[in-house]
Design an enzyme around this catalytic site. Structure first.
Site, PDB file in Angstrom:
ATOM      1  N   HIS A 175       0.842  -1.202   0.000  1.00 15.79           N
ATOM      2  CA  HIS A 175       0.000   0.000   0.000  1.00 15.79           C
ATOM      3  C   HIS A 175       0.876   1.250   0.000  1.00 15.79           C
ATOM      4  O   HIS A 175       0.636   2.195  -0.769  1.00 15.79           O
ATOM      5  CB  HIS A 175      -0.901  -0.031   1.240  1.00 15.79           C
ATOM      6  CG  HIS A 175      -1.746   1.186   1.438  1.00 15.79           C
ATOM      7  ND1 HIS A 175      -3.090   1.213   1.159  1.00 15.79           N
ATOM      8  CD2 HIS A 175      -1.434   2.433   1.903  1.00 15.79           C
ATOM      9  CE1 HIS A 175      -3.579   2.418   1.442  1.00 15.79           C
ATOM     10  NE2 HIS A 175      -2.587   3.173   1.895  1.00 15.79           N
ATOM     11  N   GLU A 176       1.913   1.253   0.822  1.00 10.92           N
ATOM     12  CA  GLU A 176       2.800   2.421   0.897  1.00 10.92           C
ATOM     13  C   GLU A 176       3.645   2.562  -0.363  1.00 10.92           C
ATOM     14  O   GLU A 176       3.920   3.684  -0.814  1.00 10.92           O
ATOM     15  CB  GLU A 176       3.691   2.334   2.143  1.00 10.92           C
ATOM     16  CG  GLU A 176       2.933   2.283   3.464  1.00 10.92           C
ATOM     17  CD  GLU A 176       1.916   3.411   3.602  1.00 10.92           C
ATOM     18  OE1 GLU A 176       2.152   4.502   3.052  1.00 10.92           O
ATOM     19  OE2 GLU A 176       0.873   3.189   4.250  1.00 10.92           O
ATOM     20  N   HIS A 179       1.768   4.514  -2.890  1.00 10.28           N
ATOM     21  CA  HIS A 179       1.858   5.963  -2.706  1.00 10.28           C
ATOM     22  C   HIS A 179       3.161   6.510  -3.291  1.00 10.28           C
ATOM     23  O   HIS A 179       3.196   7.614  -3.829  1.00 10.28           O
ATOM     24  CB  HIS A 179       1.769   6.315  -1.221  1.00 10.28           C
ATOM     25  CG  HIS A 179       0.391   6.207  -0.650  1.00 10.28           C
ATOM     26  ND1 HIS A 179      -0.705   6.807  -1.230  1.00 10.28           N
ATOM     27  CD2 HIS A 179      -0.088   5.561   0.454  1.00 10.28           C
ATOM     28  CE1 HIS A 179      -1.787   6.554  -0.506  1.00 10.28           C
ATOM     29  NE2 HIS A 179      -1.437   5.792   0.512  1.00 10.28           N
ATOM     30  N   GLU A 260      -6.485   6.687  -1.217  1.00  7.98           N
ATOM     31  CA  GLU A 260      -6.411   5.504  -0.358  1.00  7.98           C
ATOM     32  C   GLU A 260      -7.069   4.301  -1.020  1.00  7.98           C
ATOM     33  O   GLU A 260      -6.562   3.180  -0.915  1.00  7.98           O
ATOM     34  CB  GLU A 260      -7.066   5.804   0.996  1.00  7.98           C
ATOM     35  CG  GLU A 260      -6.330   6.839   1.816  1.00  7.98           C
ATOM     36  CD  GLU A 260      -4.865   6.488   2.015  1.00  7.98           C
ATOM     37  OE1 GLU A 260      -4.556   5.333   2.341  1.00  7.98           O
ATOM     38  OE2 GLU A 260      -4.024   7.385   1.841  1.00  7.98           O
TER      39      GLU A 260
END
Length: 659
Positions: A175-176, A179, A260
């Site tokens: 997930h990071e 980003h 998100e």
């Protein structure tokens, strides 16, 4: 949306943010001028009034413009200061939040598990291994910070580190990484700067209120009126500043919510396991502390966490993250609505993919761990089945198969080299060993330079490690270099300058620079120069590759000569790459024209390309490499190095399971 489109969108959204910022500043100027007019009217009449006629009498253009100049200066200087203070790399944000950098050679089982996951994913993705920062927080949360993939860090709370399984950690880290790839980090830094500049007015108002406390009003009415005016101005600025901050928080929430959902979806794509990130979100919902952070600075970076990190007034309006149930339902439509109460994960849990060295650090045993098949390394070498277009399409993406390939490559690195790469002394020795020339005469000269210039302890260790360099698979050379970076970032300024000088001396020992030396220099020295403030990140100023024909010609010539020793084949491949870029008037440069200065100047300039111009360059190079239908490890290393220098991480090139 591919990596380059995401990066371009992030740049355009930054422009949109600047427009909103300018509108906010205009509103602050108008409100502050109204406040000043009200204070002037009070000084004249002694009575608080908001009569438009009286306020109009007090209006003066020089006062209006003076107030506007002061507001613009304060807000822009405040924003610029905050942005610049956090622009040196993600470690600035992590340290602001109270994070502690984990040592790459940590033997703590929980820390080792997190470090392993980050290392595997970074190598799979083709980006420098980020440093990992631990926040001593009970809440389950994480973040990525930095201005580009080359200076990113990963932050994680102790609650997440101790209660998430390996699969859940993979989902969170993926997930990071999303980003990082989507350009969200740069936007996050800009948002912090904007809000700080606007809030500066409120801080000045607070200062005026504090200062009025120490002013002793005399019996003179005028002096007493001055105190009241200061108080009124302070209260007014406090209100105006927080009104601006209110709308700034709303903008921050609006920008970050949809990102998100995208990062959650990308985490599933990267890991092929929707239960990883979904399981982490379920545990956040069931945790006593949820995802909340207690550090006073938490609210500044609240839009960049894995989940909502702060509570506050009108939370539903200012929420920077979608509700947990909505996120979980998108990932797991069959979810029954029950959260999971997290418990501490046993130290030996989920170590099946660790290498023996990592496994020993995490408390496992060789007998209980399933070592990844070394055959995957062969698949990396045989990646020529990929088309040029597909190679470039993979930039900013990776999947479970590439993570497995990364695990296999790490396992193939000799344990002595792997262990040394995880701490500053050993990492320097590893780099020195990788620079040693196979020709005895040149190596003797390099050894002499090492003894003269390098730290004696590092020299002794490099002699020990040099016996294992022939055991290092060719496909593992680039990943080993990437694994040294977190440890090298821990050097002091003096240690780095000495290390840098030694590297340059070893490269120059034979009076020429070969490809492996140049790749190492670009990956290590360029990366660390930015970390230690010796080099500024490149600015995107060139929108078209055709404006950089000379520099492109140099890089394409290097690629052609690297993949094709035969001059005729090299020229044919070069022409194919040039045609792909619609620049058929280019000429293959001779090998001896590609010296160190020429190569560095060309790539330094190409790094200034805007996002949508980069795939054209990379695809042309890929077409050149694949001209004969095959590819070699040196050519892959070169292509991935070019991509990394362009802040466009290219993953390990493995044969698709669908092929």
């Amino acid at each position: 949306m591919d990596f380059f489109e995401a990066q371009d969108r992030a740049r355009r959204q930054t422009g949109w943010l600047v427009l909103l910022f300018m509108l906010a500043v205009a509103g602050l100027i108008l409100l502050t001028n109204l406040l000043v007019l009200g204070v002037l009217a009070y000084n004249q009449t002694g009575v608080p009034t908001f009569s438009p006629a009286l306020l109009a009498e007090q209006f003066q253009w020089d006062v209006f413009l003076g107030v506007a100049a002061v507001i613009i200066a304060l807000v822009f200087l405040g924003s610029a200061y905050k942005t610049m203070s956090l622009s040196g790399g993600g470690h600035k944000v992590a340290e602001m939040l109270g994070g502690r950098a984990l040592s790459p050679d940590s033997r703590d089982p929980d820390e080792r598990r997190v470090l392993n996951v980050v290392e595997e994913m970074a190598i799979a993705a083709g980006m420098p291994v980020p440093r990992v920062y631990l926040l001593e927080e009970e809440g389950i949360n994480a973040f990525a910070a930095g201005s580009s993939p080359n200076n990113a860090v990963i932050g994680i709370t102790r609650g997440a580190m101790e209660t998430l399984t390996r699969d859940e950690l993979q989902g969170v880290i993926a997930h990071e990484f999303s980003h990082i790839f989507n350009g969200d980090m740069r936007m996050n830094i800009r948002l912090i700067g904007v809000l700080h500049g606007i809030l500066l007015l409120a801080l000045i108002g607070y200062f005026l209120l504090r200062s009025s406390y120490f002013v002793r009003a005399s019996r003179n009415r005028q002096a007493g009126g001055l105190v009241v005016a200061i108080i009124a101005l302070g209260v007014g600025l406090l209100v105006i500043g927080y009104v601006g901050h209110f709308f700034g928080q709303w903008i921050k929430a609006m920008v970050s919510r949809q990102r998100e959902y995208l990062a959650d979806a990308s985490a599933v794509q990267f890991t092929r396991n929707k239960q990883g990130i979904a399981g982490a979100l379920k545990k956040i919902g069931g945790a006593m502390h949820g995802s909340l952070l207690e550090t006073p600075a938490a609210s500044e970076y609240s839009h960049a966490y894995l989940a909502q990190g702060v509570k506050g007034f009108m939370q539903s309006l200012f929420s920077t993250h979608p509700p947990l149930p909505d996120r979980i339902k998108r990932l797991d439509p069959a979810w029954d609505g029950e959260f999971v109460v997290p418990v501490k994960v046993p130290p030996g849990e989920a170590t099946q993919t660790e290498t023996p060295h990592m496994e020993a650090a995490s408390g496992g045993t060789a007998a209980t761990a399933a070592k990844p098949s070394i055959d995957i390394v062969g698949a990396v070498v045989a990646a020529g089945v990929l088309s040029a277009g597909r190679m470039v399409d993979q930039v900013g993406r990776f999947d479970k198969q590439q993570v497995e390939a990364a695990q296999a490559i790490i396992a193939a690195i000799p344990p002595s080299l792997r262990e040394a790469a995880a701490e500053p002394f050993g990492a320097r020795a590893v780099i020195y060993v990788l620079l040693l020339d196979p020709r005895p005469q040149v190596e003797r000269e390099q050894q002499r330079l090492l003894e003269q210039q390098a730290d004696p302890q590092v020299v002794e260790l490099s002699k020990t490690l040099s016996a294992h360099r022939r055991e290092l698979p060719e496909a593992a050379r680039l990943p080993l270099i990437e694994l040294t970076l977190p440890a090298l970032e821990g050097l002091s300024d003096e240690q780095y300058r000495r290390f840098r000088a030694v590297v340059q001396a070893l490269i120059a020992a034979d009076k020429r620079v070969d490809l492996k030396e140049w790749i190492l220099q670009r990956l290590v020295i360029r990366q660390l120069d930015q970390q230690f403030g010796l080099r500024k990140p490149a600015r995107a100023v060139h929108g078209k590759l055709t404006r950089l024909k000379d520099e492109f010609q140099v890089m394409l010539s290097l690629v052609a000569h690297t993949e094709y020793p035969d001059a005729q084949q090299a020229e044919q491949a070069f022409d194919a790459g040039a045609a792909e870029a619609d620049m058929t008037d280019l000429t293959l440069l001779p090998r001896d024209a590609l010296d160190l200065n020429t190569l560095n100047h060309a790539l330094d300039t190409l790094e200034q390309l805007k996002p949508l111009a980069k795939p054209r360059l990379l695809k042309a190079c890929a077409v050149c490499i694949l001209h004969d239908g095959n590819t070699t490890v040196p050519a892959q290393e070169l292509l991935r190095t070019l991509a990394s220098c362009l802040d466009s991480p290219m993953p390990i090139l493995v044969k698709s399971s669908e092929s």
